[in-house]
Design an enzyme around this catalytic site. Structure first.
Site, PDB file in Angstrom:
ATOM      1  N   TYR A  56       5.129  13.347   1.614  1.00 10.28           N
ATOM      2  CA  TYR A  56       5.496  12.129   2.346  1.00 10.28           C
ATOM      3  C   TYR A  56       4.562  11.975   3.527  1.00 10.28           C
ATOM      4  O   TYR A  56       4.286  12.944   4.246  1.00 10.28           O
ATOM      5  CB  TYR A  56       6.947  12.214   2.862  1.00 10.28           C
ATOM      6  CG  TYR A  56       7.856  11.264   2.125  1.00 10.28           C
ATOM      7  CD1 TYR A  56       7.570   9.898   2.117  1.00 10.28           C
ATOM      8  CD2 TYR A  56       8.974  11.715   1.440  1.00 10.28           C
ATOM      9  CE1 TYR A  56       8.378   9.012   1.438  1.00 10.28           C
ATOM     10  CE2 TYR A  56       9.783  10.835   0.750  1.00 10.28           C
ATOM     11  CZ  TYR A  56       9.485   9.477   0.757  1.00 10.28           C
ATOM     12  OH  TYR A  56      10.275   8.604   0.080  1.00 10.28           O
ATOM     13  N   GLU A  58       4.512   8.796   5.764  1.00 14.64           N
ATOM     14  CA  GLU A  58       4.697   7.464   6.372  1.00 14.64           C
ATOM     15  C   GLU A  58       3.878   7.373   7.651  1.00 14.64           C
ATOM     16  O   GLU A  58       3.868   8.300   8.467  1.00 14.64           O
ATOM     17  CB  GLU A  58       6.179   7.214   6.644  1.00 14.64           C
ATOM     18  CG  GLU A  58       6.921   6.854   5.363  1.00 14.64           C
ATOM     19  CD  GLU A  58       8.419   6.706   5.553  1.00 14.64           C
ATOM     20  OE1 GLU A  58       8.936   7.199   6.568  1.00 14.64           O
ATOM     21  OE2 GLU A  58       9.056   6.114   4.678  1.00 14.64           O
ATOM     22  N   ASP A 202      -8.250 -13.164  -2.785  1.00 11.94           N
ATOM     23  CA  ASP A 202      -7.702 -12.112  -3.649  1.00 11.94           C
ATOM     24  C   ASP A 202      -8.729 -11.838  -4.747  1.00 11.94           C
ATOM     25  O   ASP A 202      -8.875 -12.625  -5.686  1.00 11.94           O
ATOM     26  CB  ASP A 202      -6.370 -12.615  -4.230  1.00 11.94           C
ATOM     27  CG  ASP A 202      -5.724 -11.605  -5.165  1.00 11.94           C
ATOM     28  OD1 ASP A 202      -6.395 -10.638  -5.562  1.00 11.94           O
ATOM     29  OD2 ASP A 202      -4.544 -11.809  -5.513  1.00 11.94           O
ATOM     30  N   THR A 228      -7.173  -5.237  -6.246  1.00 13.89           N
ATOM     31  CA  THR A 228      -6.554  -4.114  -6.950  1.00 13.89           C
ATOM     32  C   THR A 228      -7.650  -3.102  -7.261  1.00 13.89           C
ATOM     33  O   THR A 228      -8.840  -3.431  -7.287  1.00 13.89           O
ATOM     34  CB  THR A 228      -5.868  -4.537  -8.260  1.00 13.89           C
ATOM     35  OG1 THR A 228      -6.804  -5.251  -9.059  1.00 13.89           O
ATOM     36  CG2 THR A 228      -4.644  -5.402  -7.996  1.00 13.89           C
ATOM     37  N   LYS A 231      -8.535  -2.724 -12.060  1.00 15.41           N
ATOM     38  CA  LYS A 231      -9.102  -3.669 -13.038  1.00 15.41           C
ATOM     39  C   LYS A 231     -10.598  -3.362 -13.164  1.00 15.41           C
ATOM     40  O   LYS A 231     -10.941  -2.302 -13.682  1.00 15.41           O
ATOM     41  CB  LYS A 231      -8.796  -5.101 -12.603  1.00 15.41           C
ATOM     42  CG  LYS A 231      -7.278  -5.395 -12.549  1.00 15.41           C
ATOM     43  CD  LYS A 231      -6.971  -6.838 -12.276  1.00 15.41           C
ATOM     44  CE  LYS A 231      -5.484  -7.118 -12.309  1.00 15.41           C
ATOM     45  NZ  LYS A 231      -4.840  -7.013 -10.986  1.00 15.41           N
ATOM     46  N   ARG A 237      -3.859   2.559 -10.508  1.00 18.83           N
ATOM     47  CA  ARG A 237      -3.176   1.301 -10.219  1.00 18.83           C
ATOM     48  C   ARG A 237      -2.859   1.243  -8.730  1.00 18.83           C
ATOM     49  O   ARG A 237      -2.250   2.166  -8.180  1.00 18.83           O
ATOM     50  CB  ARG A 237      -1.872   1.194 -11.009  1.00 18.83           C
ATOM     51  CG  ARG A 237      -2.030   1.449 -12.497  1.00 18.83           C
ATOM     52  CD  ARG A 237      -0.788   1.053 -13.247  1.00 18.83           C
ATOM     53  NE  ARG A 237      -0.724  -0.380 -13.343  1.00 18.83           N
ATOM     54  CZ  ARG A 237      -1.411  -1.105 -14.223  1.00 18.83           C
ATOM     55  NH1 ARG A 237      -2.199  -0.524 -15.103  1.00 18.83           N
ATOM     56  NH2 ARG A 237      -1.327  -2.414 -14.238  1.00 18.83           N
TER      57      ARG A 237
HETATM   58  N1  DSN Z   1      -1.052  -8.942 -14.375  1.00 19.06           N
HETATM   59  C1  DSN Z   1      -2.363  -9.122 -13.828  1.00 19.06           C
HETATM   60  C2  DSN Z   1      -3.298  -9.717 -14.807  1.00 19.06           C
HETATM   61  O1  DSN Z   1      -3.138  -9.453 -15.992  1.00 19.06           O
HETATM   62  O2  DSN Z   1      -4.204 -10.444 -14.441  1.00 19.06           O
HETATM   63  C3  DSN Z   1      -2.329  -9.874 -12.589  1.00 19.06           C
HETATM   64  O3  DSN Z   1      -1.473  -9.220 -11.686  1.00 19.06           O
END
Ligand code: DSN
Length: 420
Positions: A56, A58, A202, A228, A231, A237
């Site tokens: 933990y 925080e 974003d 993110t 991707k 993730r």
């Molecule tokens: N679920 C994601 C996507 O497939 O683009 C976006 O959060």
């Protein structure tokens, strides 16, 4: 490494080991064209399953609410420094559990409930958190959406400016989940300045492209950038928030903790650091370039095969098959492709006459197959298979299945030959 850990789990919990085994088999035997998915390196995966999961922490490095944080502090600081270096940003918060959590923290930091916020409509390629009525964003803020031009399929910057001048938003969001074209971040920055709004960009989908110089960076123009890490960045993730503004950075930090989240996932933060370390390697640039090249070749092959694409092509890692004029719906094509070893997702296209559960589009992306080592020749082959699946599925089904299986065999994953 992946199979070894599965053997170990099998001896301990065979029921869950079976799930892992089935999923590994699915990933090995399917070509992954879901634009938001990827395959992490065994090293990133190993750090996710490390001792750091027990801790933990925080708070932030040097200012925690728990003892014993001296080593997780090191991990978080390494992650922050790598994120700042890669994106040329002054501040980075690496604690967001996901892209949605990152976006939530930005709203909390910069807006009050009821404030006007502009975002790209979900049905035009935006994200749930950019103002969907089903999401906290649409429920909490006065969302004024913008869309894409029905003729070109591209964001119309004159329309964005017109709407912004009319509604005077507190914040303008750009970035997308299903938009195949380059976004002009400078133009968004100019509009945000003109109307006195914050600009949040974003880059969840295109973060890897931005890191490698394959897409304009929003950092010089945006007040805050969210992304993110799983991707195109090919990490665990999670989310990251970047800014060059010290006052905004402070607000973001407190909006993230204690505003949005409790204890950060230190094993994931360390894995983010490993993925960012991979992104500092010259091979990452080559990888991102190949993603974009592969997408361009796939798009061209589909067009030559008589398919229609939203906006007529792609500038990035994804494209949207436009099936408005086809008897085959997005849902039907997703099912057909899955049955022959190609994974993709149905997706609404702009001004879609079909319902969201049916759709007239399929989103196709190249990050995962590029990780697997596929290049232009294979993209041409896959493009042909997709055309066959739309036009002549019953007759060609067996052939598509055989070709897909052969490709999966030639490009193995999580075996000694695989190195993401
Ligand atoms: N679920 C994601 C996507 O497939 O683009 C976006 O959060």
């Amino acid at each position: 490494m992946v199979e070894q850990s599965m053997k170990y789990i099998n001896a301990y919990d065979p029921e869950i080991a079976r799930v892992l085994e089935l999923e590994l088999k699915r990933q090995r035997t399917h070509l992954e064209l879901i634009a938001s998915e990827n395959m992490v390196s065994p090293e990133v995966m190993a750090v996710m399953g490390s001792v750091l999961t027990n801790k933990y922490a925080e708070g932030y490095p040097g200012h925690r609410y728990y003892g014993g944080c001296e080593y997780v502090d090191l991990a978080e600081n390494i992650c922050i420094e790598r994120a700042k270096m890669i994106f040329d940003a002054k501040y980075a918060n690496v604690q967001a559990h996901s892209g949605s959590q990152a976006n939530f923290a930005v709203y909390l930091a910069l807006c009050k409930p009821g404030d006007t916020v502009m975002g790209l409509d979900l049905n035009m390629g935006g994200h749930l958190t950019h103002g969907s009525r089903a999401n906290f964003s649409g429920k909490t803020y006065n969302i004024v959406p913008y869309g894409v031009n029905p003729e070109t399929g591209r964001i119309d910057m004159d329309q964005v400016r017109e709407i912004a001048l009319e509604c005077r938003p507190r914040m303008i969001i750009t970035g997308a989940s299903a938009y195949p074209r380059a976004i002009d971040f400078k133009a968004f920055g100019d509009i945000a300045k003109e109307v006195g709004a914050y600009l949040m960009v974003d880059i969840a989908h295109i973060a890897g492209l931005v890191a490698a110089g394959e897409h304009q960076s929003p950092l010089p123009y945006a007040d805050v950038v969210t992304m993110t890490t799983h991707k195109t960045m090919r990490g665990p993730r999670g989310g990251i928030i970047l800014t060059n503004d010290g006052a905004i950075a402070k607000k973001i930090d407190s909006a993230m903790f204690p505003g949005t989240q409790g204890g950060p996932l230190m094993h994931i933060i360390a894995a983010k650091a490993v993925a960012l370390g991979e992104a500092l390697h010259p091979k990452f640039r080559e990888y991102q370039h190949q993603i974009v090249t592969n997408a361009a070749v796939l798009a061209q092959t589909l067009l030559e095969g008589g398919m229609e694409l939203v906006s007529g092509g792609t500038d990035n890692h994804l494209m949207l098959l436009d099936l408005k004029n086809s008897e085959v719906s997005g849902k039907e094509l997703e099912i057909r492709l899955d049955s022959v070893g190609i994974t993709a997702n149905k997706n609404m296209v702009p001004n879609d006459p079909r319902k969201p559960a049916e759709t007239s589009g399929v989103r196709l992306g190249t990050p995962a197959v590029t990780s697997r080592g596929l290049k232009e020749a294979e993209m041409r082959q896959i493009g042909g298979l997709i055309c066959d699946a739309v036009n002549d599925f019953d007759a060609k089904r067996k052939d598509i299945e055989e070709q897909t299986a052969a490709l999966c065999e030639r490009f193995p994953i999580y075996e000694s030959k695989f190195k993401a």
